[in-house]
Design a protein around this motif. Structure first.
Motif, PDB file in Angstrom:
ATOM      1  N   PRO A 111       0.821  -1.212   0.000  1.00  0.00           N
ATOM      2  CA  PRO A 111       0.000   0.000   0.000  1.00  0.00           C
ATOM      3  C   PRO A 111       0.861   1.270   0.000  1.00  0.00           C
ATOM      4  O   PRO A 111       2.088   1.215   0.083  1.00  0.00           O
ATOM      5  CB  PRO A 111      -0.799  -0.111   1.302  1.00  0.00           C
ATOM      6  CG  PRO A 111      -0.542  -1.478   1.841  1.00  0.00           C
ATOM      7  CD  PRO A 111       0.765  -1.924   1.274  1.00  0.00           C
ATOM      8  N   GLY A 112       0.177   2.417  -0.041  1.00  0.00           N
ATOM      9  CA  GLY A 112       0.845   3.711   0.126  1.00  0.00           C
ATOM     10  C   GLY A 112       0.942   4.502  -1.154  1.00  0.00           C
ATOM     11  O   GLY A 112       1.443   3.999  -2.165  1.00  0.00           O
ATOM     12  N   HIS A 113       0.485   5.774  -1.109  1.00  0.00           N
ATOM     13  CA  HIS A 113       0.475   6.577  -2.336  1.00  0.00           C
ATOM     14  C   HIS A 113       0.785   8.046  -2.091  1.00  0.00           C
ATOM     15  O   HIS A 113       0.878   8.807  -3.056  1.00  0.00           O
ATOM     16  CB  HIS A 113      -0.891   6.462  -3.010  1.00  0.00           C
ATOM     17  CG  HIS A 113      -2.030   6.956  -2.168  1.00  0.00           C
ATOM     18  ND1 HIS A 113      -2.573   6.199  -1.156  1.00  0.00           N
ATOM     19  CD2 HIS A 113      -2.701   8.123  -2.159  1.00  0.00           C
ATOM     20  CE1 HIS A 113      -3.537   6.883  -0.567  1.00  0.00           C
ATOM     21  NE2 HIS A 113      -3.642   8.068  -1.152  1.00  0.00           N
ATOM     22  N   GLU A 114       0.936   8.495  -0.851  1.00  0.00           N
ATOM     23  CA  GLU A 114       1.320   9.886  -0.594  1.00  0.00           C
ATOM     24  C   GLU A 114       2.608   9.855   0.216  1.00  0.00           C
ATOM     25  O   GLU A 114       2.656   9.274   1.299  1.00  0.00           O
ATOM     26  CB  GLU A 114       0.201  10.656   0.110  1.00  0.00           C
ATOM     27  CG  GLU A 114      -0.411   9.985   1.315  1.00  0.00           C
ATOM     28  CD  GLU A 114      -1.546  10.780   1.934  1.00  0.00           C
ATOM     29  OE1 GLU A 114      -1.889  11.865   1.433  1.00  0.00           O
ATOM     30  OE2 GLU A 114      -2.093  10.307   2.946  1.00  0.00           O
ATOM     31  N   PHE A 115       3.661  10.484  -0.327  1.00  0.00           N
ATOM     32  CA  PHE A 115       4.974  10.319   0.289  1.00  0.00           C
ATOM     33  C   PHE A 115       5.928  11.421  -0.144  1.00  0.00           C
ATOM     34  O   PHE A 115       5.685  12.151  -1.104  1.00  0.00           O
ATOM     35  CB  PHE A 115       5.558   8.950  -0.062  1.00  0.00           C
ATOM     36  CG  PHE A 115       5.714   8.673  -1.533  1.00  0.00           C
ATOM     37  CD1 PHE A 115       6.902   8.934  -2.184  1.00  0.00           C
ATOM     38  CD2 PHE A 115       4.663   8.150  -2.263  1.00  0.00           C
ATOM     39  CE1 PHE A 115       7.051   8.680  -3.539  1.00  0.00           C
ATOM     40  CE2 PHE A 115       4.789   7.889  -3.623  1.00  0.00           C
ATOM     41  CZ  PHE A 115       5.991   8.151  -4.261  1.00  0.00           C
ATOM     42  N   VAL A 116       7.029  11.497   0.572  1.00  0.00           N
ATOM     43  CA  VAL A 116       8.148  12.360   0.201  1.00  0.00           C
ATOM     44  C   VAL A 116       9.419  11.545   0.390  1.00  0.00           C
ATOM     45  O   VAL A 116       9.497  10.675   1.262  1.00  0.00           O
ATOM     46  CB  VAL A 116       8.172  13.646   1.063  1.00  0.00           C
ATOM     47  CG1 VAL A 116       8.361  13.323   2.535  1.00  0.00           C
ATOM     48  CG2 VAL A 116       9.245  14.604   0.596  1.00  0.00           C
ATOM     49  N   GLY A 117      10.407  11.802  -0.472  1.00  0.00           N
ATOM     50  CA  GLY A 117      11.660  11.060  -0.374  1.00  0.00           C
ATOM     51  C   GLY A 117      12.697  11.590  -1.345  1.00  0.00           C
ATOM     52  O   GLY A 117      12.533  12.679  -1.920  1.00  0.00           O
ATOM     53  N   ARG A 118      13.757  10.812  -1.534  1.00  0.00           N
ATOM     54  CA  ARG A 118      14.864  11.219  -2.407  1.00  0.00           C
ATOM     55  C   ARG A 118      15.110  10.177  -3.493  1.00  0.00           C
ATOM     56  O   ARG A 118      14.985   8.973  -3.259  1.00  0.00           O
ATOM     57  CB  ARG A 118      16.142  11.417  -1.596  1.00  0.00           C
ATOM     58  CG  ARG A 118      16.054  12.554  -0.604  1.00  0.00           C
ATOM     59  CD  ARG A 118      17.379  12.808   0.109  1.00  0.00           C
ATOM     60  NE  ARG A 118      17.222  13.838   1.114  1.00  0.00           N
ATOM     61  CZ  ARG A 118      17.253  15.144   0.864  1.00  0.00           C
ATOM     62  NH1 ARG A 118      17.466  15.557  -0.380  1.00  0.00           N
ATOM     63  NH2 ARG A 118      17.082  16.021   1.824  1.00  0.00           N
ATOM     64  N   ILE A 119      15.474  10.669  -4.661  1.00  0.00           N
ATOM     65  CA  ILE A 119      15.751   9.796  -5.802  1.00  0.00           C
ATOM     66  C   ILE A 119      17.065   9.055  -5.555  1.00  0.00           C
ATOM     67  O   ILE A 119      18.109   9.677  -5.314  1.00  0.00           O
ATOM     68  CB  ILE A 119      15.841  10.603  -7.105  1.00  0.00           C
ATOM     69  CG1 ILE A 119      14.523  11.338  -7.361  1.00  0.00           C
ATOM     70  CG2 ILE A 119      16.183   9.687  -8.279  1.00  0.00           C
ATOM     71  CD1 ILE A 119      14.592  12.336  -8.511  1.00  0.00           C
ATOM     72  N   THR A 120      17.017   7.725  -5.608  1.00  0.00           N
ATOM     73  CA  THR A 120      18.229   6.926  -5.408  1.00  0.00           C
ATOM     74  C   THR A 120      18.751   6.313  -6.702  1.00  0.00           C
ATOM     75  O   THR A 120      19.932   5.997  -6.806  1.00  0.00           O
ATOM     76  CB  THR A 120      17.980   5.802  -4.391  1.00  0.00           C
ATOM     77  OG1 THR A 120      16.897   4.979  -4.843  1.00  0.00           O
ATOM     78  CG2 THR A 120      17.635   6.383  -3.029  1.00  0.00           C
ATOM     79  N   SER A 121      17.867   6.127  -7.677  1.00  0.00           N
ATOM     80  CA  SER A 121      18.311   5.651  -8.998  1.00  0.00           C
ATOM     81  C   SER A 121      17.314   6.130 -10.037  1.00  0.00           C
ATOM     82  O   SER A 121      16.142   6.360  -9.739  1.00  0.00           O
ATOM     83  CB  SER A 121      18.444   4.126  -9.040  1.00  0.00           C
ATOM     84  OG  SER A 121      17.202   3.498  -8.819  1.00  0.00           O
ATOM     85  N   ALA A 122      17.807   6.285 -11.270  1.00  0.00           N
ATOM     86  CA  ALA A 122      16.972   6.825 -12.344  1.00  0.00           C
ATOM     87  C   ALA A 122      17.283   6.118 -13.643  1.00  0.00           C
ATOM     88  O   ALA A 122      18.432   5.737 -13.913  1.00  0.00           O
ATOM     89  CB  ALA A 122      17.206   8.328 -12.495  1.00  0.00           C
ATOM     90  N   GLY A 123      16.247   5.954 -14.456  1.00  0.00           N
ATOM     91  CA  GLY A 123      16.416   5.342 -15.764  1.00  0.00           C
ATOM     92  C   GLY A 123      17.083   6.279 -16.754  1.00  0.00           C
ATOM     93  O   GLY A 123      17.163   7.500 -16.534  1.00  0.00           O
ATOM     94  N   SER A 124      17.517   5.716 -17.867  1.00  0.00           N
ATOM     95  CA  SER A 124      18.287   6.471 -18.862  1.00  0.00           C
ATOM     96  C   SER A 124      17.479   7.577 -19.528  1.00  0.00           C
ATOM     97  O   SER A 124      18.050   8.533 -20.061  1.00  0.00           O
ATOM     98  CB  SER A 124      18.816   5.511 -19.930  1.00  0.00           C
ATOM     99  OG  SER A 124      17.735   4.830 -20.573  1.00  0.00           O
ATOM    100  N   GLU A 125      16.135   7.495 -19.499  1.00  0.00           N
ATOM    101  CA  GLU A 125      15.303   8.500 -20.164  1.00  0.00           C
ATOM    102  C   GLU A 125      14.917   9.664 -19.256  1.00  0.00           C
ATOM    103  O   GLU A 125      14.266  10.610 -19.715  1.00  0.00           O
ATOM    104  CB  GLU A 125      14.041   7.825 -20.709  1.00  0.00           C
ATOM    105  CG  GLU A 125      14.313   6.761 -21.774  1.00  0.00           C
ATOM    106  CD  GLU A 125      13.055   6.036 -22.205  1.00  0.00           C
ATOM    107  OE1 GLU A 125      11.946   6.547 -21.907  1.00  0.00           O
ATOM    108  OE2 GLU A 125      13.176   4.948 -22.813  1.00  0.00           O
TER     109      GLU A 125
END
Length: 351
Positions: A58-72
């Motif tokens: 579950p869970g849909h409202e959140f805050v956090g930091r990007i740890t990995s990202a796709g090439s696009e």
């Protein structure tokens, strides 16, 4: 990573270890700082949402930091602090490109269409179209609710109903989204009438900015409309310009529409299990507008974030309880109990 898993609808969720997710080419993985406990999470857990497949997180409202990202992904960087609308668009359809990603036919929703944020990490698809950068100096409690309840209320009042300073708004139902609507209406310079059957909820509404409170206990929709109109007249002779149903009952929808002055706008946020009967004769005669609000696209978040950053809106004031991930299963079960206190519970992943 640690995550809350739902194996069976309406059964106690479990805290388990899951493999960490990878970022899709167009998406990111976010390390969750904090996440909300929302009534919509309970709807999904109860099996009321056809988009949810077992097992899921579950869970849909959140805050956090990007740890990995796709090439696009080009618009956001690793380590950046972000939040996300609970409805994420595909980024390429005509709805998304016109700034209306929240009604995208190919939308994704963490906690519904894929694993959500009651976990140490969560995936967001089509990141460039859906991420919202947030200030570093704001507490997580001020940001978690922007993913769902505050965004939905803001979109309904500011974008859909175009609530103006000095107008009167009446909010029916003073739970999480209703209190959010009251706080936002007050921040936008409106006068606010709060309506609920609970004295405790009305007291909370008064604390968060309602000018007038009306008890709906033991009244018919027509009687309630008359009472709201009478009490609204105490704070403005112009009548009720905007109503919000944050509860999702036929009687509250009827009372809300019945309270509107000519050219008034009704915003429906509360989810309905049965389609209501509407007084369309009144809608026609007074040229009323009936509007829906289902989240808000990332493109529209700027003004809402600015209200919070400037101190004109304080979502953290709605937080009444902060728990750790291990306490999340009990929090889900607790939403089944009657007489839930108004306010917001958040899960702090650092606990």
């Amino acid at each position: 990573m640690r995550a809350i898993i739902v194996d069976q609808f309406s059964a106690r969720p479990q805290l388990r270890d899951l493999p960490s997710p990878g970022a899709p080419d167009h998406g990111v993985v976010i390390a969750v700082e904090a996440t909300g406990v929302c009534r919509s999470d309970h709807h999904a857990w109860s099996g009321h949402d056809s988009t949810v497949s077992l097992p899921y997180v579950p869970g849909h409202e959140f805050v956090g930091r990007i740890t990995s990202a796709g090439s696009e992904v080009t618009d956001f960087t690793l380590g950046q602090r972000v939040t996300v609308p609970f409805v994420c668009g595909c980024g390429t359809c005509r709805w998304c490109t016109s700034g209306n990603a929240h009604v995208c036919p190919d939308q994704t929703q963490p906690g519904f269409t894929h694993n959500g944020s009651w976990a140490e990490e969560v995936v967001v698809h089509h990141a460039d179209a859906n991420l919202v950068a947030v200030p570093e100096d704001l507490p997580a409690a001020a940001l978690v609710g922007l993913g769902c309840r505050f965004a939905t209320a803001f979109h309904g009042l500011r974008v859909r109903a175009r609530l103006m300073p000095g107008e009167t708004a009446a909010v029916f139902g003073c739970g999480g989204v209703g209190l959010s609507a009251i706080m936002i209406a007050r921040a936008l310079g409106a006068r606010v009438v709060a309506v609920d059957i609970s004295d405790a909820a009305l007291e909370r509404a008064r604390e968060h900015g309602a000018h007038v409170c009306v008890s709906a206990s033991g009244t018919s929709p027509a009687e309630l409309s008359a009472e709201v109109v009478a009490r609204a007249a105490e704070i403005s002779p112009a009548g009720v310009a905007v109503t919000v149903d944050a509860l999702g009952l036929e009687d509250t929808v009827a009372a809300a529409i019945g309270s509107l002055a000519p050219l008034g706008r009704h915003v429906q946020i509360g989810l309905l299990t049965v389609p209501p009967m509407l007084d369309l004769s009144r809608v026609i005669a007074l040229e009323l507008s009936v509007l829906g609000s289902h989240g808000m696209p990332a493109a529209d978040y700027g003004e809402l974030v600015d209200l919070v950053a400037d101190g004109n809106l304080a979502p953290q004031d709605l937080v009444t309880d902060t728990i750790g991930l291990a306490q999340a299963p009990a929090a889900m079960l607790a939403m089944d109990a009657p007489g839930q206190a108004p306010g917001m519970t958040i899960i702090d992943l650092g606990r």
